[in-house]
Design an enzyme around this catalytic site. Structure first.
Site, PDB file in Angstrom:
ATOM      1  N   MET A  33       0.858  -1.210   0.000  1.00 55.89           N
ATOM      2  CA  MET A  33       0.000   0.000   0.000  1.00 55.89           C
ATOM      3  C   MET A  33       0.873   1.231   0.000  1.00 55.89           C
ATOM      4  O   MET A  33       1.988   1.177   0.476  1.00 55.89           O
ATOM      5  CB  MET A  33      -0.889  -0.006   1.222  1.00 55.89           C
ATOM      6  CG  MET A  33      -1.826  -1.168   1.194  1.00 55.89           C
ATOM      7  SD  MET A  33      -2.951  -1.045  -0.183  1.00 55.89           S
ATOM      8  CE  MET A  33      -3.435  -2.739  -0.333  1.00 55.89           C
ATOM      9  N   CYS A  34       0.374   2.308  -0.581  1.00 57.42           N
ATOM     10  CA  CYS A  34       1.346   3.308  -0.990  1.00 57.42           C
ATOM     11  C   CYS A  34       0.779   4.697  -1.228  1.00 57.42           C
ATOM     12  O   CYS A  34      -0.415   4.923  -1.121  1.00 57.42           O
ATOM     13  CB  CYS A  34       1.941   2.861  -2.321  1.00 57.42           C
ATOM     14  SG  CYS A  34       2.284   1.129  -2.396  1.00 57.42           S
ATOM     15  N   GLY A  35       1.690   5.561  -1.604  1.00 55.46           N
ATOM     16  CA  GLY A  35       1.304   6.883  -2.063  1.00 55.46           C
ATOM     17  C   GLY A  35       1.878   7.120  -3.449  1.00 55.46           C
ATOM     18  O   GLY A  35       2.991   6.715  -3.745  1.00 55.46           O
TER      19      GLY A  35
END
Lengths: 224, 438, 252
Positions: free
Chosen positions: C1-3
């Site tokens: 999960m990330c930006g």
């Protein structure tokens, strides 16, 4: 009473907001899109967030009257119990998610899954809503001043949706119903409260649950 | 013996043919899987000395969630009561569990339906669940809770949402859950306002803000990709991670889900504990799913858990699967006939989903609920919890430990190759741990 | 999960500020992915070996030497805090016409430099991903059977090589991304760029965030709104969220 102006870390801002007595007012200056502002309030206070805000603005709130002068992120007014959250801008996903009471007003558009899992509150969107509006909404009222995206009212329980514009498609177990006098009055009152003069209460489409999925039945296996 | 189509499988196929839908039932996985029964504790010997019972202290105090919370959860014993909903259980059952937990100094957990005033009143330490459905979720209840547990899933059905059949959606349950009475409740399997640990991190902050950072945040997962899940839960901000193995119970889930999803608690404990150690965070681990005895507790702690959570076991102590229940005089009233009417027998009943629980535990029916006396029930559950704690300390002392949390993997060996591989302890009589480099 | 953050310049006059603007955006999605970060900067085409080309020394903290390919795309990625990494990369001083950035919270594969995004399987092609695929193992095997070679066990690399493979076979980027929606299960927001294109697509359920903002000088895509507020002229931007399975593509 003079309004307090609040800046600083989210935690300090929220502490200060929670300490306000009934009747007080405060402005959060320079929110810069930060998350969790004005979460968990429990007093008749007036809060202005003066700029764009992030996720869960006004979430888990009671009694407070919150205005955001800008857009908000996910879950504005999530699980609201009472009071009001007014967004003078757009709302991102899951606006008013699982909200149980009170009113969430979005002057602009709301994106995906607006009023998901709604539990009795009212969501009024002046503009359009994205796909899956009212997904699994159990109770409450949703008003859309513009268009609604795909999957409107999918898996609806007893919540009702009124759409002024076009509906891209209905979700599973959602159907269009005739407006009754009570419906028109509900919409008229809401339009007045929100200042949504562009909505004609007699010219909205009512979407409600067809109630065919209330009991497990193999005949419905395609619907699942 | 026909292993492919034994009588039980034949009955299941017949049930589906008759119902036209999946078979639904209660409790956890029935089939044999590698479990704590396949591990043995290496107690005292010539090279390791035991502590005496009573005089020589074996500490059981357990502190959970001190990392961020100004008020961590402090338990007298490392055994808690798992989340089970009012709705799945009667109000009397929730009351009894709360009283028992308070009496022995541990916590109970709400369930997929919200917090009842009875449970808050009777349970000294109450963990408040935040589930995908958000039924009955209330900020006032959140503020009254001693911890909040964000639930991603449970061991019986990781990825499946809550389920309550219409016969248990009575007036009070319906009101609490904002549902029409009598419908078959089908809960969401995902949370409505976040998906993924990056957005969970923001949600956890919201819950902290709403409680002024007072209480610990637990994150609960059903045991599947446990190593990743635990690391992600920690990255998202969890103070305590709760891992529920495949043997974990339910009041109503599809049989296909219960038996065929998730990994055994034995495998999950070790994965979770190692993941926490690898990250090096001050995060505690609670495990659940088929914990029955103090031996199970001791083994779970030895593998790295800080506490265990009990669901089915506590209900059995309360009276689940008992052939009778006490009347006002304390005499036992036999209800075997009621079991038979459900097509089951005492000792082999998992019909929680029907709501017709013959002993008044998993029901919303007023008459049946009266069969459970909360005071008497609380005594039985408190007795069970205390005896579990005594068994745990007995075994820990025998391993020379002055604190049950000092049990370690080296106190264990395995009886089978599978258990040795899953628990990463040697096969008894050898130094072999399958899968580890020699 | 990330930006995810991405900036595509329409006004070349902003080219000198590209790195500075992207660094500001990246800092706003740092909490979404504290484990590692990477950027892909589309700068002027350089001869290999000049300045921080492949012959240059590896700055401290980076696992691999920065690579600049023949199209002028430089990919820099590493393990550690995103803001610190951006400083080590010298991002704020970089210029060009387009850049993407990614901060990573690892899901199913290890936190390594190679596993960080962006993935660039083909000159000029960059992919960053927020979410998790559910059937990437099968897609990987199918691609391997067609001769595609993988470097990591990362699910995002599968998507990157899928797109690269489709481009090799002659599909345009829009078609390749539509195929991604057909073939991949999971929750994903993808920002995919080539030397002249900037494209965003989301899966059918669209549970991972995506916000696009456009002015006559630039187009930006971010995971969180706050990453946009520092962009010049943002007050007048058109801001919207792409719907499920919609390909939004800009081409120079």
């Amino acid at each position: 009473m003079e309004a307090l102006t609040l800046t600083g870390e989210v935690r300090e801002i929220n502490r200060a907001l929670r300490a306000l007595p009934d009747g007080a007012a405060a402005t959060v200056a320079d929110p810069r899109g930060r998350h969790n502002l004005a979460v968990g309030l429990d007093a008749e206070v007036k809060v202005t967030i003066d700029g764009p805000a992030g996720y869960y603005i006004g979430g888990l709130g009671k009694k407070a009257d919150i205005t955001v002068n800008g857009p908000v992120g996910w879950g504005v007014g999530e699980n609201l119990m009472s009071g009001r959250v007014h967004v003078k801008g757009d709302a991102s996903q899951s606006a008013a998610a699982t909200a149980r009471g009170g009113l969430v007003v979005v002057d602009g558009n709301a994106s995906l899954r607006a009023a998901i899992s709604l539990k009795g509150a009212t969501l009024a969107v002046g503009g359009s809503v994205g796909a899956y509006c009212g997904f699994m909404a159990q109770a409450g009222t949703i008003l859309v001043g513009g268009d609604a995206g795909d999957g409107l009212g999918d898996s609806l329980y007893e919540a009702v949706v009124y759409v002024a514009g076009r509906i891209a498609s209905l979700g599973t177990d959602a159907r269009i119903e005739e407006l009754t006098e009570t419906d028109v009055k509900t919409v008229r009152d809401l339009v007045k409260t929100c200042g949504f003069d562009h909505i004609d209460p007699e010219n909205v489409t009512k979407v409600a649950s067809a109630r065919t999925l209330y009991h497990f039945d193999t005949q419905n296996h395609d619907a699942y | 013996m026909n292993h492919t189509f034994p009588p039980s499988v034949i009955a299941e196929i017949q049930e589906r043919a008759s119902l036209g839908r999946y078979a639904i039932r209660g409790l956890g996985a029935r089939r044999a899987v590698p479990s704590f029964d396949d591990l043995l504790l290496l107690t005292a010997s010539a090279s390791r000395y035991p502590l005496e019972g009573y005089r020589e202290r074996c500490e059981t105090r357990t502190v959970l969630g001190a990392r961020n919370a100004s008020e961590p959860v402090v338990l007298d014993i490392p055994i808690t009561i798992a989340g089970m909903s009012f709705g799945a259980l009667s109000a009397a059952a929730k009351d009894a569990l709360g009283r028992a937990a308070s009496e022995v100094g541990t916590s109970t957990t709400t369930g997929d339906g919200g917090m009842t005033p009875e449970e808050r009143a009777s349970s000294k330490t109450l963990v408040y669940q935040c589930l995908p459905s958000r039924y009955g979720f209330d900020p006032d209840d959140l503020r009254q809770a001693d911890a909040v547990e964000v639930v991603l899933g449970q061991g019986a059905k990781p990825g499946g949402g809550g389920m309550l059949l219409g016969q248990k959606v009575g007036p009070r349950v319906a009101r609490m859950r904002t549902l029409p009475e009598g419908i078959d409740q089908r809960s969401a399997s995902r949370h409505p306002d976040w998906t993924g640990p990056d957005d969970l991190a923001i949600k956890i902050l919201e819950l902290r803000e709403a409680t002024d950072w007072r209480i610990p945040v637990y994150v609960k997962v059903g045991a599947t990709r446990t190593e990743h899940d635990v690391k992600l839960a920690i990255a998202a901000g969890a103070d305590v991670v709760v891992v529920d193995g495949m043997q974990g119970g339910t009041a109503a889930t599809q049989d296909a889900f219960i038996e065929h999803t998730g990994i055994p608690t034995l495998a999950a404990v070790r994965l979770a504990a190692d993941a926490i150690a690898e990250v090096g965070a001050d995060v505690q681990l609670i495990v659940s799913g088929g914990i029955r005895s103090g031996a199970d507790v001791a083994k779970a702690l030895a593998l790295g858990a800080d506490a265990v959570s009990i669901g089915v076991g506590a209900l059995i102590a309360l009276g689940c699967n008992d052939s009778g229940h006490p009347d006002e005089t304390g005499a036992k009233v036999d209800v075997t006939a009621d079991y038979r009417r459900l097509g089951v027998a005492p000792g082999d009943c998992s019909a929680c989903h029907t709501g017709a629980c013959p002993v008044g535990i998993a029901t919303q029916d007023d008459l049946l609920s009266r069969r459970l006396d909360p005071g008497l029930g609380a005594t039985r559950v408190a007795n069970y919890l205390r005896s579990l704690a005594m068994e745990t300390t007995m075994l820990a002392r025998a391993c020379g430990k002055s604190d049950v949390h000092r049990l370690e993997p080296e106190d264990l060996v395995a009886l089978t190759v599978e258990a040795a591989a899953m628990a990463r302890v040697p096969l008894a009589g050898t130094s072999w741990i399958p899968g580890q480099p020699v | 999960m990330c930006g995810i953050v991405g900036l595509h310049l329409k006004d070349d006059g902003l080219g000198g500020r590209l790195g500075e603007l992207l660094a500001g955006m990246l800092a706003q999605v740092r909490e979404r992915g504290p484990d590692s970060a990477g950027v892909g900067v589309y700068g002027p085409v350089r001869t290999i070996g000049a300045e921080r080309g492949s012959a240059g020394p590896t700055p401290g903290g980076l696992g691999v030497a920065p690579q600049t390919d023949a199209t002028g795309l430089t990919v820099l990625k590493g393990v550690g805090d995103p803001v610190a990494l951006a400083e080590e990369f010298g991002l704020a001083g970089m210029s060009g016409h387009q850049a993407v950035g990614h901060t990573r919270m690892a899901t199913e594969s290890a936190v390594t430099t190679e596993g960080s995004h962006p993935f660039s399987p083909r000159p000029g092609l960059c992919l960053v991903h927020n979410g998790s695929f559910a059937n990437h193992a099968t897609v990987r095997r199918a691609l391997e059977a067609e001769g595609v070679v993988f470097e990591t066990d990362n699910d995002s690399e599968v998507a990157a090589r899928f797109v690269g493979h489709r481009l090799d076979l002659g599909d345009d980027l829009e078609k390749a991304l539509r195929l991604v929606c057909d073939v991949f299960d999971g929750f994903y927001t993808l920002l995919v760029t080539t030397d002249s294109e900037f494209a965003v697509v989301r899966d059918a359920v669209a549970c991972k965030p995506a916000i696009i903002a456009e002015t006559d000088r630039w187009v930006a895509m971010v995971s969180e709104y706050r990453a946009l507020v520092g962009l010049p002229g943002f007050e007048n931007a058109r801001v919207f969220e792409p719907g499920p399975e919609e390909v939004h593509l800009w081409k120079r």
